[in-house]
Design a protein around this motif. Structure first.
Motif, mmCIF file in Angstrom:
data_model
loop_
_atom_site.group_PDB
_atom_site.id
_atom_site.type_symbol
_atom_site.label_atom_id
_atom_site.label_comp_id
_atom_site.label_asym_id
_atom_site.label_seq_id
_atom_site.Cartn_x
_atom_site.Cartn_y
_atom_site.Cartn_z
ATOM 1 N N MET A 45 0.615 -1.235 0.042
ATOM 2 C CA MET A 45 0.151 -0.038 -0.140
ATOM 3 C C MET A 45 0.863 1.162 0.200
ATOM 4 S SD MET A 45 -1.084 2.753 2.189
ATOM 5 C CE MET A 45 -0.483 2.016 3.576
ATOM 6 N N MET A 48 1.673 2.978 -3.113
ATOM 7 C CA MET A 48 0.885 3.952 -4.096
ATOM 8 C C MET A 48 0.345 5.219 -3.183
ATOM 9 S SD MET A 48 0.416 2.541 -6.800
ATOM 10 C CE MET A 48 0.578 1.157 -7.555
ATOM 11 N N ASN A 49 0.507 4.790 -1.816
ATOM 12 C CA ASN A 49 -0.124 6.075 -1.042
ATOM 13 C C ASN A 49 0.672 6.004 0.259
ATOM 14 O OD1 ASN A 49 -1.401 8.097 0.261
ATOM 15 N ND2 ASN A 49 -3.497 6.892 0.003
ATOM 16 N N ARG A 126 -4.483 -2.612 2.371
ATOM 17 C CA ARG A 126 -4.376 -2.286 0.761
ATOM 18 C C ARG A 126 -5.803 -1.443 0.684
ATOM 19 N NH1 ARG A 126 -0.884 -6.559 -2.106
ATOM 20 N NH2 ARG A 126 0.122 -7.692 -0.502
ATOM 21 N N ALA A 127 -6.850 -1.965 1.313
ATOM 22 C CA ALA A 127 -8.178 -1.407 0.926
ATOM 23 C C ALA A 127 -8.209 0.093 1.480
ATOM 24 C CB ALA A 127 -9.295 -2.243 1.517
ATOM 25 N N GLY A 129 -5.738 2.041 1.644
ATOM 26 C CA GLY A 129 -4.933 2.762 0.713
ATOM 27 C C GLY A 129 -5.695 3.024 -0.524
ATOM 28 N N GLN A 130 -6.617 2.621 -0.908
ATOM 29 C CA GLN A 130 -7.454 2.997 -2.216
ATOM 30 C C GLN A 130 -8.714 3.750 -1.790
ATOM 31 O OE1 GLN A 130 -8.399 -0.519 -4.463
ATOM 32 N NE2 GLN A 130 -6.263 -1.059 -4.598
ATOM 33 N N GLN A 131 -9.185 3.606 -0.377
ATOM 34 C CA GLN A 131 -10.284 4.194 0.029
ATOM 35 C C GLN A 131 -10.386 4.374 1.409
ATOM 36 O OE1 GLN A 131 -12.945 6.334 0.514
ATOM 37 N NE2 GLN A 131 -13.860 5.407 -1.669
ATOM 38 N N GLU A 132 -9.805 5.613 1.765
ATOM 39 C CA GLU A 132 -9.803 5.740 3.348
ATOM 40 C C GLU A 132 -10.866 5.986 4.314
ATOM 41 O OE1 GLU A 132 -7.173 9.003 4.519
ATOM 42 O OE2 GLU A 132 -6.316 9.291 2.300
#
Length: 170
Positions: A45, A48-49, A126-127, A129-132
Motif C-alpha cells: 500500500m 501507491m499512498n 491495501r483497501a 490505501g485505495q479508499q480511506e
C-alpha cells in the motif's frame, strides 16, 4: 505413600514447563505471522499512498501485543513451578496439567488471533490505501480479532491459579 507418588511424581514439572513453552511459542508464532502478513500489505500500500503508512501500522502493533500475552502467561506459570526438595517433588500432576492447559489456552488463542490480524491487516491496509473511508471498519475487525487473544489470556490466568499442594512431601 503410593497416593503421594501418583499425585506428585518427579515428572510433573514437565507439564508445567510445557505450558510455559506453549504460551510463549504459539503466541509468538501468531504475533510473527500477523506482523509479517500485515507488513507485506503496508509495504504494498505504501508504494501507491506513502502518506498512509504510519496510520496503517496499527495491525502490526496489535499483532505484537499477542506476543506480550504469551510472555505474561509464561512468566506467571514459570513462577509457580517449584523445584524438588530433599529428592521429593513439591509440584503436583494436577498443577502441571492446569499450567499446561493455561499455556495452550493463551498460546493457541494468540496463534489464531495472529492469523486473523495478519489476514485482515494485509487486506485492510491495501483497501484503506485505495479508499480511506474503510479505515474504521478495518479497525473494528482488528479489535475483534485481538479479542480472541485476550480471551485466551484471561482463561489462562484463571487456569494458572489452579493448584494442588503435595502435603506429604513437605
Amino acid at each position: 505413600m503410593s497416593v503421594e507418588m501418583e499425585t506428585c511424581p518427579a515428572s510433573a514439572p514437565f507439564f508445567g514447563f510445557m505450558g510455559v513453552t506453549s504460551a510463549l511459542v504459539f503466541a509468538n508464532i501468531g504475533a510473527a505471522y500477523g506482523t509479517a502478513k500485515s507488513g507485506v500489505g503496508i509495504s504494498s500500500m505504501g508504494v501507491m499512498n506513502p502518506g498512509l503508512v504510519m496510520r496503517n501500522i496499527i495491525p502490526v502493533v496489535m499483532a505484537g501485543v499477542l506476543g506480550i500475552y504469551g510472555l505474561i502467561v509464561a512468566v506467571i506459570i514459570q513462577g509457580s513451578i517449584v523445584s524438588p526438595q530433599n529428592g521429593l517433588s513439591q509440584y503436583s500432576l494436577y498443577t502441571g496439567f492446569a499450567h499446561l492447559a493455561a499455556g495452550l489456552c493463551c498460546g493457541l488463542s494468540g496463534l489464531a488471533a495472529g492469523m486473523a490480524i495478519g489476514i485482515v491487516g494485509d487486506a485492510g491496509v491495501r483497501a484503506v490505501g485505495q479508499q480511506e473511508k474503510l479505515f474504521v471498519g478495518m479497525i473494528l475487525i482488528l479489535i475483534f480479532a485481538e479479542a480472541l487473544g485476550l480471551y485466551g489470556l484471561i482463561v489462562a490466568l484463571i487456569l494458572s491459579q489452579n493448584s494442588f499442594v503435595c502435603e506429604g512431601n513437605n
